[in-house]
Design an enzyme around this catalytic site. Structure first.
Site, PDB file in Angstrom:
ATOM      1  NE  ARG A   1      -4.184   7.831   0.612  1.00  0.00           N
ATOM      2  CZ  ARG A   1      -3.427   6.749   0.406  1.00  0.00           C
ATOM      3  NH1 ARG A   1      -2.191   6.866  -0.031  1.00  0.00           N
ATOM      4  NH2 ARG A   1      -3.896   5.542   0.641  1.00  0.00           N
TER       5      ARG A   1
ATOM      6  CG  HIS B   1      -2.713   6.510  -4.616  1.00  0.00           C
ATOM      7  ND1 HIS B   1      -1.939   7.639  -4.494  1.00  0.00           N
ATOM      8  CD2 HIS B   1      -2.666   6.169  -5.934  1.00  0.00           C
ATOM      9  CE1 HIS B   1      -1.440   7.953  -5.676  1.00  0.00           C
ATOM     10  NE2 HIS B   1      -1.865   7.086  -6.570  1.00  0.00           N
TER      11      HIS B   1
ATOM     12  CE1 TYR C   1      -2.856   2.034   1.716  1.00  0.00           C
ATOM     13  CE2 TYR C   1      -3.258   0.599  -0.176  1.00  0.00           C
ATOM     14  CZ  TYR C   1      -3.322   1.842   0.418  1.00  0.00           C
ATOM     15  OH  TYR C   1      -3.852   2.891  -0.276  1.00  0.00           O
TER      16      TYR C   1
END
Lengths: 325, 330
Positions: free
Chosen positions: B248, B252, B261
């Site tokens: 990805r 998000h 993170y």
């Protein structure tokens, strides 16, 4: 004392109980390093370690099942459901299992679980991300349903919920998360579950509300005062069990009441309260008890939201109707 | 020397150029949405970037005239390849009344269109798997020659619905393809904290069905895998679990800060393997994507997306009173 937003007060309450009781565990989707999508668990993993504050796989139903297993082993799980609209995925764990285990086991097993979840409208998140589903929860015997309206109550109520020996659904209104600050004591304190708070004394009419509708009711009371109407406001704090005593006592004094909920009209907490008042105080009533609620549709999309959500004007209108009855 | 790998799959030079065009359209639409979000014009973006190759490669292997799809929220490439237009995607991004997905009533990325045989999804992840299995069962009962294709993220493969859906489909040998787009993260949670198995496709063993893992950055590898799975499904041999591995490339969503993170170096490393870049290079090496073809392509995509954006921005929102309709049958 510190000035805190409601979300800070909740984080502080979680921190207090993680310190107070080593059996308290906080877990859910993104609650660890990320600190939750709303940051309600920010810093807790680094303070208490990955064994006590941890991320779960993306699986609401699994989170519910995990909490049940942990509770049978003496833990006090505090799982988070990322948005309360996602509760449908874990309904079996909640309503089918944790709410009933004490009953089924003949009081040999209990479920000291506190499920935290953001909910509520007014922040432009459409359906499934803003729905008020507390009525669904309140209808399930075995559950307690707690909805704070301010930072002070939020900390006291989350601590009480975690210390409670039955499952608690702790609903955090998203609009209230950061909208204002309160004085919040730094030490541990509790706010009793099942006990309403009279947030304004009055003699002409009783306004009964919870969550974000408490602020709307207080604002309505201020406006009504200009017209010489003296409203009493009750913040329920807990909708299951309901503090019927405080409600009835107030209505016996004022003789009039309007019940306010953000949720859709049908089968809501407001209907329940109206019924309780009719059953317990009908001879004291000067007018029918009216409700303010959202229309019976799916939760509003953004352009309809402001019209759809109940507000202080709707409350003033209903109060005038009961006063002029 | 680059070897031609598409000819043996039955794909012409024109086919692979069209496949690339669709990948690039998905990427450019997604990039435009981020710009619109950062400009305060649309509320939210949940991105396909890094997953276009597997999405378009897979969709091209389906019968796009009759197969059914239950996509998940990153599947911009899938829905474009199945016939949704850039304009329709922009209408859902702006949450306008004309949005064919939900008329602006759901979060963005909740794709669904009856005319494209595309099932509408809910917000909790993986609910689409049992839905797709239901379509597969209906096809079997009605003896229809259709395949039910469902996608999800690797995080979603931990949901009970994944298990319940796959198990049922396997027991009943339903014409279902379950494709897990493994992009390494479930919002903030890395793969190693999501699953203990080496590959998501290992889970197929528990259902007694084939499970395969392919490079999600290679649209031809994904095309081949989905084609074989579709052939199996049409031959009544049951479902297949396919894992496509990629990364990805964005946070998000437009509301997420991935620096909390994961580190930049990791993202930069993944960008080198980006399917949009590597497939373009493959086509250049074979002289299919020439400089002039490429610049014409970029120009035409830009025009298409500009027009889509202008149209969607000017389109009407749903009337607030429309909320009263379709709560019940009228």
């Amino acid at each position: 004392m510190a000035q805190m937003t409601m979300i800070q007060a909740i984080t502080d309450g979680l921190r207090t109980e993680l310190k107070n009781d080593e059996n308290v565990l906080v877990f859910g989707e993104d609650v660890g390093q990320n600190g939750g999508v709303f940051r309600a668990t920010e810093g807790l993993q680094s303070e208490f370690g990955e064994d006590r504050v941890f991320d779960t796989p993306l699986a609401e139903s699994g989170i519910g099942g995990l909490a049940i297993g942990l509770a049978t082993q003496g833990f006090r799980p505090v799982p988070e459901i990322q948005f309360f609209g996602f509760v449908y995925e874990v309904m079996d764990s909640i309503s089918g299992q944790m709410a009933r285990l004490r009953y089924r086991s003949g009081n040999t097993v209990n479920m000291p679980i506190t499920i935290r979840s953001p909910f509520g409208g007014g922040v432009h998140t459409p359906e499934m991300h803003a729905d008020s589903l507390e009525g669904l929860m309140a209808q399930q015997p075995g559950l307690k349903v707690v909805i704070p309206s301010n930072p002070y109550d939020a900390k006291g109520l989350i601590i009480s919920s975690i210390r409670d020996n039955d499952p608690v659904i702790f609903l955090e209104h998203m609009k209230l998360y950061r909208s204002f600050r309160d004085e919040v004591p730094e030490e541990a304190y509790t706010v009793e579950l099942g006990k309403a708070n009279v947030t304004r004394d009055g003699k002409d009419v009783t306004l009964i509300a919870y969550g974000a509708m408490v602020q709307a009711s207080m604002k309505a009371a201020e406006e009504l005062e200009k017209d010489g109407i003296d409203a009493e406001v009750i913040d329920l704090r807990t909708i299951a069990p309901l503090d019927v005593e405080t409600i009835v006592e107030s209505v016996k004094k004022t003789g009039r009441a309007v019940v306010i909920q953000e949720a859709q009209r049908q089968a809501g907490i407001a209907s329940q309260i109206v019924a309780e008042i009719q059953e317990r105080a009908i001879l004291y009533l000067e007018a029918p008890v009216l409700r303010v609620a959202a229309p019976d549709t799916v939760y509003a999309f953004t352009q309809a939201e402001e019209i759809w959500l109940p507000n202080h004007k709707d409350i003033v209108e209903k109060v005038n109707a009961v006063i002029n009855y | 020397m680059t070897i031609n790998r598409h000819e043996s799959l039955g794909l012409s030079d024109q086919d692979v150029l069209e496949l690339y065009r669709m990948m690039l359209l998905a990427r450019r639409v997604d990039e435009r949405m981020w710009l619109l979000n950062r400009a305060g014009k649309i509320p939210f973006v949940v991105s396909c970037q890094g997953q276009e190759a597997q999405q378009v490669g897979a969709a091209f292997a389906l019968d796009r005239e009759k197969d059914y799809t239950a996509p998940y929220y990153r599947d911009v490439g899938v829905v474009l390849a199945l016939g949704m237009t850039a304009r329709e995607l922009m209408l859902q991004a702006f949450a306008k009344a004309e949005d064919p997905n939900s008329g602006g009533r759901q979060m963005p990325g909740h794709f669904g269109a009856k005319k494209l045989r595309m099932l509408s999804g809910s917000s909790p992840v993986t609910t689409q798997v049992p839905h797709a299995v239901g379509i597969g069962l209906a096809a079997k009962i009605e003896k229809k020659d259709i395949v039910s294709f469902v996608t999800l993220g690797e995080g979603s493969s931990n949901q009970g619905d994944f298990h319940e859906g796959l198990n049922f489909a396997s027991v009943h040998k339903l014409p279902v393809i379950v494709m897990v787009e493994n992009n390494q993260y479930a919002i903030s949670i890395p793969l190693k904290k999501q699953v203990a198995c080496e590959k998501i496709s290992d889970r197929a063993l528990g259902y007694g069905i084939p499970g395969i893992t392919v490079d999600g950055n290679d649209p031809l590898a994904v095309y081949q895998a989905v084609k074989q799975a579709a052939d199996r499904a049409r031959a009544s041999e049951g479902p297949t679990l396919i894992e496509t591995v990629s990364y990805r490339l964005t946070p998000h969503s437009s509301d997420d800060d991935d620096s909390v993170y994961r580190n930049k170096e990791e993202v930069e490393e993944a960008k080198k393997k980006d399917g949009v870049l590597t497939f373009a290079q493959y086509l250049r090496d074979l002289n299919i994507l020439t400089d002039s073809v490429e610049s014409d392509l970029e120009q035409s995509l830009k025009e298409e997306i500009d027009q889509a954006t202008t149209y969607a921005e000017a389109a009407s929102y749903a009337e607030p009173k429309s909320i009263y309709h379709h709560v019940y049958g009228e």
